[in-house]
Design an enzyme around this catalytic site. Structure first.
Site, short mmCIF file in Angstrom:
data_model
loop_
_atom_site.label_atom_id
_atom_site.label_comp_id
_atom_site.label_asym_id
_atom_site.label_seq_id
_atom_site.Cartn_x
_atom_site.Cartn_y
_atom_site.Cartn_z
N LYS A 101 22.47 -41.11 -8.66
CA LYS A 101 21.48 -40.75 -7.63
C LYS A 101 20.49 -41.89 -7.49
O LYS A 101 19.77 -42.24 -8.43
CB LYS A 101 20.75 -39.46 -8.00
CG LYS A 101 19.83 -39.02 -6.86
CD LYS A 101 18.98 -37.84 -7.22
CE LYS A 101 17.55 -38.21 -7.03
NZ LYS A 101 16.59 -37.15 -7.19
N GLY A 162 7.79 -32.66 -6.71
CA GLY A 162 6.86 -31.96 -7.61
C GLY A 162 5.81 -31.12 -6.92
O GLY A 162 5.00 -30.48 -7.58
N ALA A 188 13.98 -32.27 -3.78
CA ALA A 188 12.53 -32.39 -3.97
C ALA A 188 11.71 -31.44 -3.12
O ALA A 188 11.97 -31.25 -1.94
CB ALA A 188 12.05 -33.81 -3.70
N GLY A 189 10.72 -30.85 -3.79
CA GLY A 189 9.74 -30.03 -3.10
C GLY A 189 10.00 -28.54 -3.11
O GLY A 189 9.16 -27.76 -2.66
N ASN A 210 13.89 -29.74 -9.81
CA ASN A 210 13.47 -29.91 -11.20
C ASN A 210 12.18 -29.13 -11.49
O ASN A 210 12.15 -28.16 -12.25
CB ASN A 210 13.29 -31.39 -11.51
CG ASN A 210 13.05 -31.68 -12.98
OD1 ASN A 210 13.05 -32.82 -13.38
ND2 ASN A 210 12.86 -30.67 -13.83
C1 LIG Z 1 14.81 -34.61 -10.74
C2 LIG Z 1 14.77 -35.53 -9.62
O1 LIG Z 1 15.69 -36.25 -9.36
C3 LIG Z 1 13.54 -35.55 -8.81
O2 LIG Z 1 13.31 -36.85 -8.41
C4 LIG Z 1 13.76 -34.66 -7.68
O3 LIG Z 1 13.39 -35.28 -6.54
C5 LIG Z 1 13.25 -33.30 -7.88
O4 LIG Z 1 12.07 -32.97 -7.21
P1 LIG Z 1 11.31 -31.62 -7.61
O5 LIG Z 1 10.79 -31.85 -8.98
O6 LIG Z 1 10.24 -31.46 -6.57
O7 LIG Z 1 12.31 -30.54 -7.56
#
Ligand SMILES: CC(=O)[C@@H](O)[C@H](O)COP(=O)(O)O
Length: 259
Positions: A101, A162, A188-189, A210
């Site tokens: 990734k 995040g 993300a988000g 995450n």
């Molecule tokens: C785990 C990862 O690869 C992060 O860069 C991803 O973008 C997750 O984002 P969140 O933590 O907002 O879910």
């Protein structure tokens, strides 16, 4: 009927991809990953030990590559050169592993992708034989450019990494999904299970997250909720939702009604 997610020629049952950061410890990482029933786990090579430091416990002790697909990522890289170097190192550590990734960040405040550097790195990595899944802005033109370069999946952000703000621009995501010939995964988000369901209802092929799991009060339970959210959204997408109309229509049949 089987409904699998295929990335770079490999089929996955799960459409929920998870990160491995921000957990209390490795045990919790494993428990949450299993509760999510995730098969692909992304690892920030610059932050998480997968063998770089033999004196520190390795993530691979709890998430062995024989059971999970480890997806090295370039979190913390702000230019193409660092990202390429990081993934070449990951390939060495993981015995020639090709699926990666790519994320090249623009600044520390927003963690938004730096798209010019992302395009440079993607081109180089594809030429070097990597299967590149790529974190990108929710811009359909840039997503198409990445696909044309040979990336195996495009991963537009739902909102800032995040932030837990959920999907801020469903219309842009729809444009990306509509044109894409490779899997589109929201990355993300995501904040909670309904965000994941909405992404899947829009037609995304999967969701990567995450913080929403690792930062929840009960990460294992949230991992389960996310799994169900992704599954529910996928089912609803495949079932085909009713059209929205600004008018009522009775739920029970009008014909033959009792006086
Ligand atoms: C785990 C990862 O690869 C992060 O860069 C991803 O973008 C997750 O984002 P969140 O933590 O907002 O879910």
């Amino acid at each position: 009927m089987s409904d699998v997610l295929t990335i770079a020629g490999k089929a996955y049952q799960s459409r929920l991809l998870v990160g491995s950061g921000k957990y209390k410890d490795l045990q919790q990482t494993r428990e949450a990953t299993d509760a999510a029933e995730a098969e692909i786990i992304t690892v920030a090579i610059r932050r998480v030990n997968i063998g770089q430091d033999p004196k520190v416990p390795s993530l691979l002790d709890v998430l062995p590559p024989s059971q999970y697909t480890i997806l090295p990522n370039t979190a913390g890289c702000y230019n193409a050169r660092d990202a390429i170097y990081t993934l070449q190192m990951a390939r060495e550590l993981l015995n020639g592993h090709k699926l990666v990734k790519l994320e090249v960040l623009g600044d520390e405040k927003t963690l938004f992708p730096n798209m010019p550097e992302t395009l440079v790195a993607a081109e180089e990595l594809v030429k070097d034989g990597f299967d590149v899944m790529v974190y990108c802005s929710d811009d359909p033109i840039q997503a198409r450019m990445l696909e044309d370069l040979g990336c195996v999946a495009v991963m537009p952000l739902a909102s800032l990494i995040g932030s837990g703000m959920g999907i801020l621009n469903p219309w842009n995501l729809s444009l990306i999904i509509e044109q894409a010939k490779v899997p589109v995964l929201v990355d993300a988000g995501v904040g909670t299970a309904s965000d994941a369901a909405i992404a899947m209802e829009l037609g995304c092929d999967g969701v990567l997250m995450n913080t929403a799991i690792a930062g929840a009060q009960d990460p294992v339970r949230m991992a389960r909720a996310m799994k169900l959210g992704v599954q529910a959204g996928r089912e609803a997408y495949l079932a085909g939702r009713i059209a929205r109309k600004f008018a009522a229509s009775p739920s029970s049949p009008m014909a033959g009604r009792l006086a």
